[in-house]
Design a protein around this motif. Structure first.
Motif, PDB file in Angstrom:
ATOM      1  N   TYR A 162       0.833  -1.207   0.000  1.00 55.63           N
ATOM      2  CA  TYR A 162       0.000   0.000   0.000  1.00 55.63           C
ATOM      3  C   TYR A 162       0.867   1.255   0.000  1.00 55.63           C
ATOM      4  O   TYR A 162       0.612   2.205  -0.762  1.00 55.63           O
ATOM      5  N   ALA A 163       1.901   1.267   0.838  1.00 56.97           N
ATOM      6  CA  ALA A 163       2.800   2.420   0.890  1.00 56.97           C
ATOM      7  C   ALA A 163       3.508   2.625  -0.441  1.00 56.97           C
ATOM      8  O   ALA A 163       3.668   3.756  -0.919  1.00 56.97           O
ATOM      9  N   ALA A 164       3.941   1.520  -1.077  1.00 51.92           N
ATOM     10  CA  ALA A 164       4.620   1.625  -2.370  1.00 51.92           C
ATOM     11  C   ALA A 164       3.688   2.176  -3.441  1.00 51.92           C
ATOM     12  O   ALA A 164       4.107   2.963  -4.307  1.00 51.92           O
ATOM     13  N   ARG A 165       2.418   1.778  -3.411  1.00 53.63           N
ATOM     14  CA  ARG A 165       1.459   2.294  -4.382  1.00 53.63           C
ATOM     15  C   ARG A 165       1.246   3.791  -4.193  1.00 53.63           C
ATOM     16  O   ARG A 165       1.149   4.548  -5.165  1.00 53.63           O
ATOM     17  N   VAL A 166       1.161   4.222  -2.936  1.00 55.01           N
ATOM     18  CA  VAL A 166       0.909   5.639  -2.653  1.00 55.01           C
ATOM     19  C   VAL A 166       2.070   6.505  -3.123  1.00 55.01           C
ATOM     20  O   VAL A 166       1.875   7.554  -3.744  1.00 55.01           O
ATOM     21  N   VAL A 167       3.311   6.083  -2.843  1.00 51.32           N
ATOM     22  CA  VAL A 167       4.470   6.919  -3.178  1.00 51.32           C
ATOM     23  C   VAL A 167       4.827   6.850  -4.651  1.00 51.32           C
ATOM     24  O   VAL A 167       5.538   7.730  -5.161  1.00 51.32           O
ATOM     25  N   SER A 168       4.346   5.839  -5.381  1.00 47.34           N
ATOM     26  CA  SER A 168       4.767   5.688  -6.774  1.00 47.34           C
ATOM     27  C   SER A 168       3.863   6.415  -7.760  1.00 47.34           C
ATOM     28  O   SER A 168       4.265   6.643  -8.903  1.00 47.34           O
ATOM     29  N   VAL A 169       2.637   6.773  -7.348  1.00 50.13           N
ATOM     30  CA  VAL A 169       1.726   7.444  -8.268  1.00 50.13           C
ATOM     31  C   VAL A 169       1.979   8.942  -8.250  1.00 50.13           C
ATOM     32  O   VAL A 169       2.482   9.505  -7.271  1.00 50.13           O
ATOM     33  N   THR A 170       1.610   9.600  -9.343  1.00 53.25           N
ATOM     34  CA  THR A 170       1.812  11.046  -9.441  1.00 53.25           C
ATOM     35  C   THR A 170       0.905  11.798  -8.484  1.00 53.25           C
ATOM     36  O   THR A 170       1.295  12.782  -7.870  1.00 53.25           O
ATOM     37  N   LYS A 171      -0.326  11.331  -8.354  1.00 54.79           N
ATOM     38  CA  LYS A 171      -1.309  11.968  -7.479  1.00 54.79           C
ATOM     39  C   LYS A 171      -1.760  10.944  -6.439  1.00 54.79           C
ATOM     40  O   LYS A 171      -2.676  10.171  -6.693  1.00 54.79           O
TER      41      LYS A 171
END
Length: 279
Positions: free
Chosen positions: A76-85
């Motif tokens: 979940y943390a990786a998904r949050v930090v990897s997206v532009t928004k």
């Protein structure tokens, strides 16, 4: 400073490709491992609900549950930090599902009083939301999601028509049968119309008069005819989708999928897509 920014952007793009892009070898491997983890975690929750298994293996199941919780938290943390928004993902359907499947274990650490046993039970049930993530990693589910999204207005019109139909039929049966035959109110008669139209037929309310039985027969036949309508709507939309438009290429800003393989910009928000030659 510029070099550090570029390195961070490159690192974030790499993480994004691994997590969100399912048409790359490493992306497929990541999805397969994640699907296996989801299935195993749901199996752990199910086994833990069996009293005999819980009594003998509670400690092992507890450690396994926390292992999967940590894995999903890192994901979940990786998904949050990897997206532009980040907010686009956090408040998306899958973002909410990811959060709901993770937070129960953390909340359970602070809610351990006996009076909160029911709340803990409900929190444990929330972990089953992980199974909803399975469809997210199947390319065919993206095709289905696109078809449902494209046909949502037609489906809403269809549902509105069904709502009007059951209201009319319920009111008609209330007038024909009356309270003496079990149709004590219009809402209860509408309930009968819904049950009959969907061909469920619980039998708790049944028409007694010949006219009421004739109307019920028409409603039951109509129910079988109605089943084909939403199926046809979704099937047509799926047929309109071309294979090249169903490749799982997600926008890093709005998370929209289903772009063409040679697409450069997102077809919803215009955000530049990640270069495909770098995958």
């Amino acid at each position: 400073m510029r070099s550090q920014t570029q390195n961070r952007a490159a690192w974030r793009d790499t993480v994004y490709r691994v997590i969100f892009e399912a048409d790359t070898p490493i992306g497929k491997a990541f999805d397969i491992l994640l699907v296996i983890s989801i299935i195993l975690s749901v199996l752990v929750v199910m086994l833990d609900s069996v009293a005999s298994i819980h009594a003998q293996w509670s400690k092992t199941l507890f450690y396994l549950e926390w292992m999967f919780t940590i894995i999903f938290s890192l994901e979940y943390a990786a998904r949050v930090v990897s997206v532009t928004k980040p907010s686009g993902y956090i408040f998306s359907f899958m973002g909410v599902i990811d959060l709901l499947s993770t937070i129960p274990s953390y909340i359970a650490l602070f809610v351990n009083a006996p009076t909160y046993a029911l709340a803990l039970r409900l929190l444990r049930l929330l972990r089953i939301f992980r199974v909803l993530k399975l469809a997210y990693y199947l390319e065919e589910s993206a095709v289905m999601a696109q078809a449902l999204a494209a046909s949502r207005r037609k489906l809403l019109v269809f549902l509105f028509t069904i709502l009007l139909l059951v209201m009319i039929l319920g009111t008609l049966m209330f007038a024909v049968e009356g309270p003496e035959n079990g149709y004590t109110s219009i809402p209860k008669s509408i309930y009968w119309a819904v049950v009959t139209l969907t061909t469920v037929g619980y039998g708790d309310i049944a028409p007694k008069t010949p006219l009421g039985q004739a109307i019920a027969s028409i409603v039951m036949i109509l129910g079988y005819a109605i089943i084909a309508v939403p199926t046809g709507i979704v099937t047509v939309e799926m047929a309109r989708s071309h294979a090249k438009q169903n490749i799982v290429i997600a926008c890093p800003r709005c998370m929209l999928e289903g772009h063409a393989r040679d697409a450069i910009y997102c077809r919803r928000c215009g955000e530049p897509l990640l270069p495909h030659d770098q995958k």
